[in-house]
Design an enzyme around this catalytic site. Structure first.
Site, PDB file in Angstrom:
ATOM      1  N   ARG A  44      47.637  55.830  46.118  1.00 47.49           N
ATOM      2  CA  ARG A  44      47.022  55.110  47.246  1.00 47.49           C
ATOM      3  C   ARG A  44      45.604  54.615  46.941  1.00 47.49           C
ATOM      4  NH1 ARG A  44      50.091  59.062  50.209  1.00 47.49           N
ATOM      5  NH2 ARG A  44      51.830  58.019  51.266  1.00 47.49           N
TER       6      ARG A  44
ATOM      7  N   LYS B  78      40.210  40.488  43.214  1.00 49.71           N
ATOM      8  CA  LYS B  78      41.575  39.980  43.328  1.00 49.71           C
ATOM      9  C   LYS B  78      42.406  40.562  42.192  1.00 49.71           C
ATOM     10  CE  LYS B  78      41.535  35.542  45.713  1.00 49.71           C
ATOM     11  NZ  LYS B  78      41.833  34.099  45.577  1.00 49.71           N
TER      12      LYS B  78
ATOM     13  N   GLU C 239      36.618  27.779  33.948  1.00 45.50           N
ATOM     14  CA  GLU C 239      36.237  28.434  35.201  1.00 45.50           C
ATOM     15  C   GLU C 239      34.735  28.306  35.456  1.00 45.50           C
ATOM     16  OE1 GLU C 239      37.895  29.577  37.631  1.00 45.50           O
ATOM     17  OE2 GLU C 239      39.902  30.111  36.909  1.00 45.50           O
TER      18      GLU C 239
ATOM     19  N   LYS D 150      29.683  33.492  42.323  1.00 43.93           N
ATOM     20  CA  LYS D 150      30.859  34.185  42.845  1.00 43.93           C
ATOM     21  C   LYS D 150      30.454  35.371  43.711  1.00 43.93           C
ATOM     22  CE  LYS D 150      35.522  35.578  41.794  1.00 43.93           C
ATOM     23  NZ  LYS D 150      36.604  35.690  40.796  1.00 43.93           N
TER      24      LYS D 150
ATOM     25  N   GLU E 255      38.842  36.654  51.573  1.00 46.59           N
ATOM     26  CA  GLU E 255      39.339  35.277  51.593  1.00 46.59           C
ATOM     27  C   GLU E 255      39.867  34.851  52.968  1.00 46.59           C
ATOM     28  OE1 GLU E 255      42.409  32.550  49.056  1.00 46.59           O
ATOM     29  OE2 GLU E 255      41.313  34.070  47.937  1.00 46.59           O
TER      30      GLU E 255
ATOM     31  N   ARG F 143      35.702  32.075  50.886  1.00 46.71           N
ATOM     32  CA  ARG F 143      36.116  32.429  49.528  1.00 46.71           C
ATOM     33  C   ARG F 143      37.189  31.477  49.000  1.00 46.71           C
ATOM     34  NH1 ARG F 143      37.241  38.378  46.863  1.00 46.71           N
ATOM     35  NH2 ARG F 143      38.117  37.574  44.922  1.00 46.71           N
TER      36      ARG F 143
ATOM     37  N   ASN G  30      39.104  28.640  44.905  1.00 47.73           N
ATOM     38  CA  ASN G  30      40.425  28.162  44.486  1.00 47.73           C
ATOM     39  C   ASN G  30      40.419  26.692  44.096  1.00 47.73           C
ATOM     40  OD1 ASN G  30      41.793  30.635  44.965  1.00 47.73           O
ATOM     41  ND2 ASN G  30      41.879  30.182  47.151  1.00 47.73           N
TER      42      ASN G  30
ATOM     43  N   HIS H  64      42.866  25.223  41.671  1.00 43.87           N
ATOM     44  CA  HIS H  64      43.852  26.261  41.387  1.00 43.87           C
ATOM     45  C   HIS H  64      45.191  26.041  42.073  1.00 43.87           C
ATOM     46  CE1 HIS H  64      40.511  28.275  39.551  1.00 43.87           C
ATOM     47  NE2 HIS H  64      41.194  29.372  39.315  1.00 43.87           N
TER      48      HIS H  64
ATOM     49  N   HIS I 109      47.788  26.323  39.422  1.00 46.80           N
ATOM     50  CA  HIS I 109      48.749  27.418  39.317  1.00 46.80           C
ATOM     51  C   HIS I 109      50.178  26.894  39.211  1.00 46.80           C
ATOM     52  CE1 HIS I 109      46.055  30.848  41.107  1.00 46.80           C
ATOM     53  NE2 HIS I 109      45.873  30.663  39.816  1.00 46.80           N
TER      54      HIS I 109
ATOM     55  N   HIS J 276      45.594  29.682  31.246  1.00 43.52           N
ATOM     56  CA  HIS J 276      45.154  29.532  32.633  1.00 43.52           C
ATOM     57  C   HIS J 276      44.096  28.435  32.769  1.00 43.52           C
ATOM     58  CE1 HIS J 276      44.067  30.625  36.725  1.00 43.52           C
ATOM     59  NE2 HIS J 276      42.808  30.699  36.344  1.00 43.52           N
TER      60      HIS J 276
END
Length: 368
Positions: A121, A143, A185, A227, A237, A241, A245, A248, A252, A264
């Site tokens: 957990r 993330k 990036e 960031k 997000e 936030r 992206n 992206h 993606h 990537h």
């Protein structure tokens, strides 16, 4: 050494420090043990990092339970590998006093963070990024996730690191393609938040390609400051936030459609160009911006066109599966000027008609 603090005022309260420097790795293990002495460390890395010598440099001959992802890369970023990491921790008789140490690039960081989030957990994770991609982006922000057979990062959790250590000397071992791809990036961060930073990258490109550590440290400070500021405002997000992206959403889809043959950063470069063309279609782009961005990406040898085997209709279908899609269609982050996200009514991602996206992707397919 430079230090920044990222505050996390949400469900995982507190803050964490980001240390940036050159040559940190050899002396890092004692620092980690001192900071988290009551915890038992478990290292997650990959075969590339091991062969580059970074694991030996970190441990300095000290024993530590570990899991080596092999083969390295996005192809191993799946739930099967995540289960194997968790079971390796169990077989080492580790419990809730575990500290996961992620040593590697984006895939390692994402998978180690995801495993830390779900093991017993949740246990802390320390991120030690060794690639330009991870140092710019994925090691910071919490993330984590793995891919499904359908789309990227379909399984995931927000799990903020307990600490981040960035040794810019580690990227010296990257091959040229990986090194350059990861710099995309940094370009993205400049585009969404700081036009002066974009100009810095343009002016320092020769030094960046020569891997000068002083310039790489400055790059890391820019990236982490941008960031970190966004994450402090919106760690989970909910709105702001989403600006991270940029490029992206289509990127993606391109990455998935290539079966991860594209790195990537290479896929995100194509996504950035696609976003720029959408901006032109919607009247958001000032003259010359798209050409300027294209020129900078081309200096990194990043692709700016769809490859011959890329089906624009398949990309549309992948967009419908995007993890952020609502009613089978995602919203898009766009710029209204370099360094500033278009944010009508305070929303950092906006509706873009499917016909506009189809037109842009069709044109990019015809341009190749």
């Amino acid at each position: 050494m430079h230090e920044l603090e990222v505050k996390v005022p949400a469900a995982q309260p507190g803050s964490y420090r980001v240390a940036i420097g050159t040559g940190l790795l050899p002396g890092l293990w004692p620092q980690i043990k001192a900071a988290f002495g009551h915890r038992r460390p478990f290292v997650v890395t990959d075969a590339n990092v091991v062969s580059a010598g970074h694991l030996d440099t970190l441990l300095g001959g000290r024993p530590a339970p570990q899991f080596v992802i092999d083969p390295p890369g996005e192809g191993s970023k799946n739930i099967t590998t995540a289960v194997a990491i968790v079971e390796a921790m169990e077989k080492a008789y580790l419990g809730r006093d575990t500290l996961v140490v992620a040593l590697g690039g984006g895939t390692v960081g994402d998978m180690a963070g995801f495993a830390a989030a779900i093991f017993k957990r949740g246990v802390p994770v320390v991120q030690i990024p060794t690639t330009t991609l991870a140092q710019a982006d994925s090691a910071i922000g919490g993330k984590t996730g793995v891919d499904s057979s359908v789309s990227k990062n379909a399984f995931g959790a927000f799990w903020h690191p307990a600490a981040v250590y960035i040794d810019v000397a580690a990227v010296q071992t990257l091959d040229e393609r990986q090194y350059r791809s990861g710099l995309v990036e940094s370009v993205k961060h400049a585009m969404i938040a700081d036009a002066d930073y974009f100009e810095f990258i343009e002016q320092q490109m020769d030094a960046l390609l020569a891997r000068r550590t002083d310039v790489l440290e400055t790059l890391a400070r820019f990236n982490c400051t941008i960031k970190g500021r966004v994450i402090e405002a919106d760690p989970d997000e909910r709105n702001q936030r989403r600006m991270l992206n940029y490029g992206h959403t289509i990127g993606h889809a391109v990455e998935s459609a290539s079966n991860y043959r594209l790195l990537h950063g290479e896929a995100i470069a194509i996504g950035i160009i696609a976003a720029g063309r959408i901006e032109v279609e919607m009247g958001l782009s000032e003259p010359g911006r798209l050409e300027r961005v294209t020129a900078l990406l081309e200096r990194l040898d990043a692709p700016t066109k769809l490859s011959a085997d890329m089906d624009d209709k398949q990309l549309i279908d992948l967009l419908r599966h995007d993890k952020k899609a609502v009613d089978q269609w995602p919203r898009f982050v766009l710029l209204d000027r370099l360094g500033h996200v278009h944010c009508p009514d305070g929303q950092y991602a906006i509706d873009v008609g499917r016909s506009i996206v189809e037109k842009v992707l069709g044109a990019m397919a015809n341009d190749r």
